[in-house]
Design an enzyme around this catalytic site. Structure first.
Site, PDB file in Angstrom:
ATOM      1  CG  ASP A 241     -49.688   9.316  20.373  1.00 48.90           C
ATOM      2  OD1 ASP A 241     -49.999  10.522  20.427  1.00 48.90           O
ATOM      3  OD2 ASP A 241     -49.731   8.641  19.320  1.00 48.90           O
ATOM      4  N   GLY A 263     -51.500  14.020  12.112  1.00 56.22           N
ATOM      5  CA  GLY A 263     -52.636  14.366  11.269  1.00 56.22           C
ATOM      6  C   GLY A 263     -52.846  15.874  11.237  1.00 56.22           C
TER       7      GLY A 263
END
Length: 296
Positions: A241, A263
Site C-alpha cells: 500500500d 483480503g
C-alpha cells in the site's frame, strides 16, 4: 485442501469471509476442500483432516505473523503465502520499514513509543499517525492533525507500545504481486481515512482499477511493490500500500506497508487486480495452491 479461516485476531470476520470465498473458488477449480475455523485445537484439526496442502486465509495476528506458518512448517504441510520470517517481518511495521529503507524504498519517519509517551506530548511534529506496530486492516489507527486538542488519548485496547509515523498526504494506492509479477495498481477513493469500515463496510470505499495515473507513477508503484515483496522475502501473493502526493510526481510516492495475506473475496483488492489482467478468482486461488510450500 484445508482452508484456514477465522482465528482469534481482530480481523476474524474478514478472514471468515475470505476463507469461505476461497473455499468456493477452490471447489470450482477442482479441489476437494475442507474448511477449518482455526482455534487452539488447530494441530488436532489438521491431523484429523490430513490435507495435502493448506490454503491460509487467516488475517491478522497468529494467522499472518509467522505463528501458524511455523506450525505448518513443523507439520510439514505445504501452505500458501509467505513463510515464517517474511510473515513476521511484514507484520512488524517498524522492522519492515527498516527492510524498505535498506532496499532504497521511500518511507516516512517513524518511531516506537509507549502509550504513556503518546498521551503525554506530541512524539512527532503534527500531523502524524499512531497505530499498533503489529496489526493490519487499519485496526486502531489515530490521525493527529493540525489544530488537534493535544496528543491523542489511546484506548485501552491499544498495545502498550505503538508506532508513531509522519502523516503522508495524498491519494491511496495499492499494488499486488504474484511472486515476481506486479499486477495492476488500484486507487482507493473514500470520503475520509481508509480505516477498517472504509475497507470492509458496504459502500465504504470505491476502487479504480487500473488506477488513472501518470505512466511513470503507475510503473513506479509496480516496481516498488515487487521490490518490497523481495526485500521482505515474501512468497506467492502480497499487496503493498502507498500514499501518493500528486503534486510531486514519482517523488510523492511513499510505502505504507506490505500485506502478506491480502483480503481474498472476489471483490477484494488483490483479486480485482488479478481480474484486470484476465486472471479469474478460481485461477488465482489455483495458482496460489500450486505455489504452496513448506520449505521457507
Amino acid at each position: 485442501m484445508a482452508v484456514l479461516m477465522g482465528g482469534p485476531s481482530a480481523e476474524r470476520e474478514v478472514s471468515l469471509s475470505s476463507g469461505r470465498e476461497c473455499a468456493k473458488a477452490l471447489r470450482v477449480a477442482g479441489f476437494e476442500v475442507i474448511e477449518i475455523d482455526a482455534g487452539p485445537d488447530l494441530p488436532a484439526q489438521l491431523a484429523a483432516a490430513k490435507p495435502d496442502c493448506v490454503f491460509n486465509a487467516l488475517h491478522g495476528r497468529w494467522g499472518e505473523d509467522g505463528c501458524v506458518q511455523g506450525l505448518l512448517e513443523w507439520l510439514r504441510l505445504p501452505y500458501t503465502h509467505s513463510g515464517v520470517l517474511a510473515s513476521a517481518l511484514a507484520m512488524d511495521k517498524t522492522r519492515s520499514k527498516a527492510a524498505y529503507r535498506a532496499a532504497g524504498l521511500p518511507v516516512v519517519e517513524s518511531v516506537l513509543a509507549t502509550k504513556a509517551e503518546v498521551g503525554a506530548a506530541h512524539v512527532l511534529p503534527v500531523p502524524y499517525v499512531v497505530k499498533p506496530n503489529n496489526e493490519g486492516s487499519s485496526v486502531g489507527v489515530y490521525i493527529v492533525t493540525e489544530g488537534s486538542n493535544g496528543p491523542p488519548q489511546l484506548s485501552a485496547a491499544m498495545p502498550e507500545t505503538v508506532m508513531v509515523e509522519t502523516y503522508a498526504p495524498g491519494r491511496e494506492l495499492t499494488c499486488s504481486v504474484m511472486e515476481d509479477h506486479a499486477l495492476a495498481v488500484t486507487e482507493i477513493i473514500t470520503t475520509g481515512w481508509y480505516d477498517y469500515n472504509a475497507k470492509y463496510a458496504e459502500g465504504g470505499s470505491r476502487h479504480v482499477c487500473p488506477a488513472d495515473l501518470p505512466e511513470d507513477v503507475f510503473r513506479a508503484c509496480q516496481d516498488y511493490a515487487v521490490r518490497a515483496h523481495k526485500a521482505l522475502g515474501c512468497r506467492g501473493l502480497s499487496r503493498t500500500d502507498f500514499r501518493w502526493d500528486d503534486s510531486r510526481g514519482v517523488a510523492g510516492i511513499v510505502l505504507l506497508e506490505t500485506n502478506t495475506q491480502p483480503g481474498m473475496t472476489p471483490t477484494s483488492l488483490a483479486p480485482e487486480q488479478a481480474a484486470a489482467e484476465g486472471i479469474s478468482f478460481p485461477e488465482l486461488c489455483r495458482w496460489m495452491v500450486e505455489d504452496a510450500s513448506c520449505d521457507r
